[in-house]
Structures are given as structure tokens and as C-alpha cells.
Design an enzyme around this catalytic site. Sequence first.
Site, PDB file in Angstrom:
ATOM      1  N   TYR A   1     -44.950 -82.866 -15.695  1.00  0.00           N
ATOM      2  CA  TYR A   1     -46.233 -83.007 -16.396  1.00  0.00           C
ATOM      3  C   TYR A   1     -46.177 -84.008 -17.387  1.00  0.00           C
ATOM      4  O   TYR A   1     -47.291 -84.216 -18.112  1.00  0.00           O
ATOM      5  CB  TYR A   1     -46.717 -81.572 -16.871  1.00  0.00           C
ATOM      6  CG  TYR A   1     -46.808 -80.614 -15.938  1.00  0.00           C
ATOM      7  CD1 TYR A   1     -47.845 -80.439 -14.998  1.00  0.00           C
ATOM      8  CD2 TYR A   1     -45.829 -79.679 -15.228  1.00  0.00           C
ATOM      9  CE1 TYR A   1     -47.944 -79.560 -14.129  1.00  0.00           C
ATOM     10  CE2 TYR A   1     -45.635 -78.766 -14.466  1.00  0.00           C
ATOM     11  CZ  TYR A   1     -47.299 -78.800 -13.863  1.00  0.00           C
ATOM     12  OH  TYR A   1     -47.522 -77.682 -12.786  1.00  0.00           O
TER      13      TYR A   1
ATOM     14  N   ASP B   1     -38.504 -82.649 -10.915  1.00  0.00           N
ATOM     15  CA  ASP B   1     -39.402 -82.468  -9.803  1.00  0.00           C
ATOM     16  C   ASP B   1     -40.213 -83.333  -8.685  1.00  0.00           C
ATOM     17  O   ASP B   1     -39.067 -84.137  -8.495  1.00  0.00           O
ATOM     18  CB  ASP B   1     -41.019 -81.913 -10.860  1.00  0.00           C
ATOM     19  CG  ASP B   1     -41.779 -80.702 -10.338  1.00  0.00           C
ATOM     20  OD1 ASP B   1     -42.372 -81.033  -9.236  1.00  0.00           O
ATOM     21  OD2 ASP B   1     -41.798 -79.635 -10.856  1.00  0.00           O
TER      22      ASP B   1
ATOM     23  N   LYS C   1     -36.763 -75.132  -6.934  1.00  0.00           N
ATOM     24  CA  LYS C   1     -38.126 -74.710  -7.092  1.00  0.00           C
ATOM     25  C   LYS C   1     -38.777 -75.314  -5.746  1.00  0.00           C
ATOM     26  O   LYS C   1     -38.859 -76.427  -5.344  1.00  0.00           O
ATOM     27  CB  LYS C   1     -38.865 -75.766  -8.172  1.00  0.00           C
ATOM     28  CG  LYS C   1     -40.382 -75.530  -8.171  1.00  0.00           C
ATOM     29  CD  LYS C   1     -40.987 -76.218  -9.540  1.00  0.00           C
ATOM     30  CE  LYS C   1     -42.387 -76.445  -9.510  1.00  0.00           C
ATOM     31  NZ  LYS C   1     -43.089 -77.251 -10.648  1.00  0.00           N
TER      32      LYS C   1
ATOM     33  N   ASP D   1     -41.904 -75.549  -3.275  1.00  0.00           N
ATOM     34  CA  ASP D   1     -43.425 -75.522  -3.492  1.00  0.00           C
ATOM     35  C   ASP D   1     -44.118 -75.641  -2.238  1.00  0.00           C
ATOM     36  O   ASP D   1     -43.654 -75.859  -1.216  1.00  0.00           O
ATOM     37  CB  ASP D   1     -43.660 -76.802  -4.460  1.00  0.00           C
ATOM     38  CG  ASP D   1     -44.741 -76.977  -5.318  1.00  0.00           C
ATOM     39  OD1 ASP D   1     -45.490 -75.909  -5.090  1.00  0.00           O
ATOM     40  OD2 ASP D   1     -44.895 -77.911  -5.888  1.00  0.00           O
TER      41      ASP D   1
ATOM     42  N   CYS E   1     -43.485 -71.235  -5.556  1.00  0.00           N
ATOM     43  CA  CYS E   1     -44.622 -72.042  -6.130  1.00  0.00           C
ATOM     44  C   CYS E   1     -45.783 -72.307  -4.927  1.00  0.00           C
ATOM     45  O   CYS E   1     -45.348 -72.650  -4.051  1.00  0.00           O
ATOM     46  CB  CYS E   1     -44.469 -73.305  -6.702  1.00  0.00           C
ATOM     47  SG  CYS E   1     -45.463 -74.238  -7.685  1.00  0.00           S
TER      48      CYS E   1
ATOM     49  N   ARG F   1     -43.916 -68.791  -9.677  1.00  0.00           N
ATOM     50  CA  ARG F   1     -45.205 -69.306 -10.487  1.00  0.00           C
ATOM     51  C   ARG F   1     -46.652 -68.666 -10.214  1.00  0.00           C
ATOM     52  O   ARG F   1     -46.882 -68.117  -8.698  1.00  0.00           O
ATOM     53  CB  ARG F   1     -45.767 -70.847 -10.113  1.00  0.00           C
ATOM     54  CG  ARG F   1     -44.873 -71.941 -10.711  1.00  0.00           C
ATOM     55  CD  ARG F   1     -45.644 -72.156 -12.012  1.00  0.00           C
ATOM     56  NE  ARG F   1     -46.933 -72.653 -11.819  1.00  0.00           N
ATOM     57  CZ  ARG F   1     -47.355 -73.955 -11.208  1.00  0.00           C
ATOM     58  NH1 ARG F   1     -46.296 -74.959 -11.347  1.00  0.00           N
ATOM     59  NH2 ARG F   1     -48.553 -74.294 -11.040  1.00  0.00           N
TER      60      ARG F   1
ATOM     61  N   ASP G   1     -51.635 -75.201 -12.007  1.00  0.00           N
ATOM     62  CA  ASP G   1     -50.889 -76.026 -12.868  1.00  0.00           C
ATOM     63  C   ASP G   1     -51.407 -76.103 -13.915  1.00  0.00           C
ATOM     64  O   ASP G   1     -52.834 -76.252 -14.011  1.00  0.00           O
ATOM     65  CB  ASP G   1     -50.963 -77.212 -12.040  1.00  0.00           C
ATOM     66  CG  ASP G   1     -49.988 -77.611 -10.828  1.00  0.00           C
ATOM     67  OD1 ASP G   1     -49.960 -76.410 -10.196  1.00  0.00           O
ATOM     68  OD2 ASP G   1     -49.632 -78.600 -10.163  1.00  0.00           O
TER      69      ASP G   1
END
Length: 647
Positions: free
Chosen positions: A246, A282, A395, A397, A439, A454, A458
Site C-alpha cells: 500500500y 507483496d 499471501k 491472492d 485473499c 482477508r 483493499d
Amino acid sequence: MGPALPAVQLSGGSWWRPQRLEPDGDSWTCRRAPEGLVLDLRTPAASRSTERSAVVEVRLRNEGPRPVGVERVDILACSHLKVGEDPRRWRTYRNGYQSWAGTRTLGAYESDADVPTRIARLSVTDLRHPSPRDTGAVRSDAVSAVVEPVSGDAIALALTAEPEAFGFVELRAPQGAVEELAVWVDLDGTDLAPGASTPWFGVRVTTRSGQGAGWDALRAVVADVGEDHAARSTVRAHPTGWCSWYYYFAKVTQADVEENLAVLAEDGRDGPTYRCEYVMVDDGHQSAIGDWLDTDRADFPDGMAALAERIRDAGFDAGIWWAPFLVDPRSRIAGEHPEWLVRGANGKPIVGILNPVWSATRPMRVLDTTNPAVLEHIEGVARTVGSEWGYSIQKLDFLYAAALPGVRHDPAATRAQALRRGLEAIRRGAGEEAFLLGCGCPLGPAVGVVDAMRIGADVTPYWSNPIDRLGGRGWHGLATRNAVVNTCTRSVFDGLWWLNDPDCLMVRDTDTKLTRDEVRVLATAIGMTDGMVVISDRLTRLSDQSRKMIDTTFTLGGGRLEVPDLFERARPELIVSRRTDCVEVGVLNMSDRERHVVVDLARRGIDAADGEVEEVWTGSPIPVRSGMAEVGTMPPHSARVLRIPHT
Ligand code: 9PG
């Protein structure tokens, strides 16, 4: 509930509605000629639940000579439902399809609306089943509850076999006139072979009454389903971390990670300022979506294994992002294995997403997780990333991709089963010890595989924007506001299906359009709901005031959580945490207007002596008189936290 019989919709659209079920030992059965389809129904004891609970399970068997295509199975469908005195007052919980889908309660006079375009819908909501739009119609994914606030009566329902087939609770009660309650599972038109039988598809039902009944009922059915599927990580503390996304987004480099790692290393693992346990690289390290083991050497010159080692040497766990089921059509993997892609009825690979961050014109494609060769490949990537490279946190996604409608290698697999097989392959590769964070994932099929999930959109360096308001209808788009809403509305899943990940805490005061008030809303929601606290700023640039906000966030929560107005409004504005030393009351103004706020503590069962209580963010006193906290004027998008000592 009135008489509630199951029903079956066959491929082609025709319905079979048994009028009578014959007792058969502990269950009931009905046969349909000429296909030889058999429907079984049983009501096992709701062993783990309290008195006011029931379980109903249905399965189909094919005793005929030919495969039968099945569209959907209605476990129960009835036209009578009594919850409290007046259905016009009902609010119904509408759980979204996947991580990023908005979740809220809807009133009998309100209506839902899905994301308007197909291309946007495919990556947020259920492409096969757009939300109903009629007034008083709600279709909730996997779990729902209906509350009548005056009587305080509540009913909650949850599907038991989400890893096998997506299920829905669908209520039609326009302006309080109850037409139908149906609990059904989607078999996607899959074939039931001769001699084959479906798994048992069930629904757990429970009722509650009185203060907090809706919250308690939801938690009860969610807890039981979590136990049904051996939910993971439900007893450990929420991990804390730093994530590259982010601030750096897809432009992140090895040098960026190292710059932040240096700041974190000085603070130490679980240090006084950042309390950080893991460092997550990420999106941005890969050379192409799909070619996960080919590092982008221009930006990560030393490779990913070396970076993991540096993260670990500094005292932190290493985390890495990937999107296991997506491939760029230009990736090496897509070129080598065109037969691995999910295709449409027209034979062309289906669209997995059009993500402007990767390419504004070239859609990503989807791996077919019902193909054993694909599963072996995915398992291998998870193993390399975990064991060889040394990333103990993965993670995962854009997981919804594995469950998109399409033609797959195994025509008998439902979309939910396709996703589950993909997730299980990752768990096999990553190992039992790995911490897997889901996610962009349809929720139900991940229970028992992921450690954390998640549960919202976002966070963004703005509150909401036109893309969210138009394209996401103000619920489903990328926006800090939507992340906050789901952090509250989905807190019922935390610790029961996995650990909730509310998404990152962005506290910076540069490179952001979020006001200090808006950051406080985000921090209040994350802190008070006990989510994972993951910082995602450039740490060398943080001001003292921003670091102070991180510190305060860590002091919040840790008590028995409740969102008392979950069934009073779509965007909750109250969060209560009952701690051993005090009761904390988070008060949010989610509206776009300034408001004068008084909180009726007595109504929420919170005892407070007359006098003053402390507001946590500012330290300023809030007067309390006769059980009412006079919070005063709150700007739009702002938060207060009242710390109320036990009387
Ligand atoms: C990395 C990011 C971060 C983030 C995830 C996910 O619809 N979309 O185009 C879309 C793009 C990105 C996105 C969600 C939706 O964010 O939630 O934390 O990991 O991917 O690309």
C-alpha cells in the site's frame, strides 16, 4: 418456519419438488422416475449447539442408468417464516461472495444491487448469480441471519458443505410480506454419474432472543460450521506485520524492502514501536503472473531466497504474495501448457481478471485446478516458495479465479470443489506449519485450509472514489470505507473460520488523501475488532504523530467483541469490546455529514457511572449522564473510542 421441503433443479431448468418423503430408518427418502434419482433427507442431532438449533441435510443419488445433470438442490424452501412480531422491521445479513465483496444488513424496504458490469463482477461477486434487485429480496452467501429488533428475536442459518458446493440463504419478503425462504446449493450443472451420490448438503439453523440476539445467533452457526471443517489458527494471536503493497504497489524493489527492514530491525521483532513479526513482499517480485519462480531480477537482483534470509536474519518471518490460479497469457507457463487453462463453452480461455496494474488490455487467464497436473504444479510452487526460499507466510491472492464458471478437466467438479482442490494443493506444498493468508477468496471453501482470510476490500489512500461509488455501488470497490464496513460486519467470522485480516493499517500523512479522522476510523476498526495489524507505509517517512497512531491501535481491543448495531444499519457505527479492565466503545461516523452524537450506553447493556470517561485518541473527557455518553460533534468519517471503567 412452516413446512419446508427440499427441491431439485435439473440441468435444463426443470424442477423436481417431492410432495412427500417416505421414512427410511433415521432418514426420509423420495424417488423420481424415470431418471432413477433418489433424494435423501436426514436431521442429525445438532450435537454441539444449544437447544434452539437444528441441522437438516439432503443428498442426491443416481440409481438410474444415465448421468443426470443437476443445477441446484434446495435443502429447504418454505413460504412461512416467523421472526418476532413484524417482518417489516426485519434486517437480514447479506454476506458477500468473496473477501472483497461488501457485507451488510438490509431492511425489508431496501434492495441489493450487484456490481453493474460483468468484467468488474467476475473479480468481486458471484458471476453465476447476480444479486437480486427486488425490494426486500436478499441472497446471502454461505450464512445469514434475520433479526426483528423490537421483539429481539433472531434466526441464523449457515450452509455446512461449502467446500463441496456454494450455498445460499435466499429470502424474499418485499416490504415485510414473506414470500419465500430458500436455502440452496449450487451444483453448477455438474453430472451425477450412475451409482454416484452427492455429499450431504446441510444447513445449520439456530434462534436467539433478546439483546445481541442477531450477533449471538450468527456467531453460533458460524462456530459450528468452523468446527465441522476443522478451522485453523483459531486459538493463536493475530500476527502483526509490514506489507509492501500500500505504499510501493507493483513498483516495489528489493531496495525498498531492505530500507523498511532496516527500520524494523532497529525496533526488533515485536519491538516497542512497530510490534512487527513478519515482513511481506507483496505483488511485484515476479517476472510474470504465473511464472512465480522466475524473479524480476531488475528489481530483485539478489533473488527471493536471499531476501527471505535477510528478513529472517533480522528476526522476522518472511512473507510473500502470489496469485496461484492466475496466469498471464504471455507467461512461460501459459505458453507451455495451454491445456491447463479453464475454457468457456466457446473453447477460449476464460478471463480471470482485467487488472490495470498488470495490463489495461490483456486479461489474465485461469488455471484448471481439477487437472491433476495443474495441482502438482501449484503444490510445487508452494513448496519451493516455502521450503526452498524460506517464506513461512504465503499471501494467496485472486483465489476466486479457481471458482469462475467454465469448462474444466473434471466435469463432475463443482466450482467450490475446484477451488478447494487448488487450496489443498497449496497447503500440501506449503506444509502444515506454513501460515496461509487467503485473499480475494470465496469464503466457505477455504475454512480449514487457510490460517487467515482477508474479509474486505483493499484499503486505499482515500476514503471512497467515483470508481467505488459507480462501479462498486459504494460497497464492493477498493476503498478504505468499504474495508472498514467489512471489518465490522465480518467480525463474526474472526477466530471461528480463521483469523480475520481487515487489511493494512495506513497511518502516513504524506502520499495519502485520507484525513487524520479517516485514519482514526481505520485504526479504530482494525484495533477494536482484534484483526491482524499490518502496517503498509514507508517507515523512514512516518511522522511522530503517525507512529503514535500505531501505538494507540495496539492498545485497543482484546476483549469480548460485539458490533451492537450490525442489525440496525448497513454501515455499523458502534464497536464494543468488553475487557477485564474496562469496556471500550468505538463510535464511528461513517456518514458524509457532521453529526451530533450521543451514545445510549444503558441500551447496550453497558454500566457507566455519572461523570467523565476518557476518549482514547485525544485523551479528552466525554461526559456521561444517566447512562448516556455525550460524545458531541463528530466530523464526517471520524471515530471516537470511549474507555469506560467497570462500575
Ligand atoms: C496486489 C494486490 C494486494 C491487495 C489485494 C489485491 O479488481 N482489481 O483489479 C483488484 C486489484 C488489486 C486488488 C484487488 C482487486 O488487490 O487485495 O492486498 O495484494 O492485490 O496486486
